[in-house]
Design a protein around this motif. Sequence first.
Motif, short mmCIF file in Angstrom:
data_model
loop_
_atom_site.label_atom_id
_atom_site.label_comp_id
_atom_site.label_asym_id
_atom_site.label_seq_id
_atom_site.Cartn_x
_atom_site.Cartn_y
_atom_site.Cartn_z
N VAL A 148 -6.00 -4.65 -4.26
CA VAL A 148 -6.42 -3.89 -3.08
C VAL A 148 -5.26 -3.03 -2.58
O VAL A 148 -5.44 -1.84 -2.26
N ALA A 149 -4.07 -3.58 -2.53
CA ALA A 149 -2.90 -2.83 -2.08
C ALA A 149 -2.61 -1.68 -3.04
O ALA A 149 -2.30 -0.56 -2.60
N ARG A 150 -2.69 -1.94 -4.35
CA ARG A 150 -2.45 -0.87 -5.33
C ARG A 150 -3.46 0.26 -5.16
O ARG A 150 -3.11 1.44 -5.24
N GLU A 199 3.68 -5.03 -7.46
CA GLU A 199 2.69 -5.41 -6.44
C GLU A 199 1.56 -6.18 -7.10
O GLU A 199 0.90 -5.68 -7.99
N ALA A 240 -1.29 -7.39 -5.59
CA ALA A 240 -2.62 -7.23 -5.00
C ALA A 240 -3.30 -5.94 -5.43
O ALA A 240 -2.82 -4.84 -5.15
N ALA A 256 3.80 -12.19 0.09
CA ALA A 256 3.42 -12.96 -1.09
C ALA A 256 3.79 -14.42 -0.91
O ALA A 256 4.65 -14.78 -0.12
N SER A 290 0.82 -1.21 0.00
CA SER A 290 0.00 0.00 0.00
C SER A 290 0.85 1.26 0.00
O SER A 290 0.35 2.35 0.24
#
Length: 101
Positions: A50-52, A46, A48, A93, A28
């Motif tokens: 959601v993280a991006r 990255e 994910a 990960a 994030s």
Amino acid sequence: MPFQQLSRWRAEVTEGLTGRVVEIGFGSGLNADYYPAEVELVLAVEPAAVARKLAEKRISRSAVAIEHVGMDGQSIPLDDNSCDSALSTLPCARFPTFAGR
């Protein structure tokens, strides 16, 4: 680990980064506030979504340019020797087992 300890730790692990930096496991974007002025560009890897999404605000306020370049740390679309520094902190990960290992 308390927030202040993590802040100090992030400042320490980003110290000395220069030029083009590839960050594997960007998450994030919690390191974004700690990149030194000598960093010109962070190439974020990255997987994910959601993280991006969570990283968008940190990226927009960062003094350093940050661009997502991939989702898989095993296959980064960058030329050899195209980065000056690399960073990977606390990636969560899954890493597959490689044949022949």
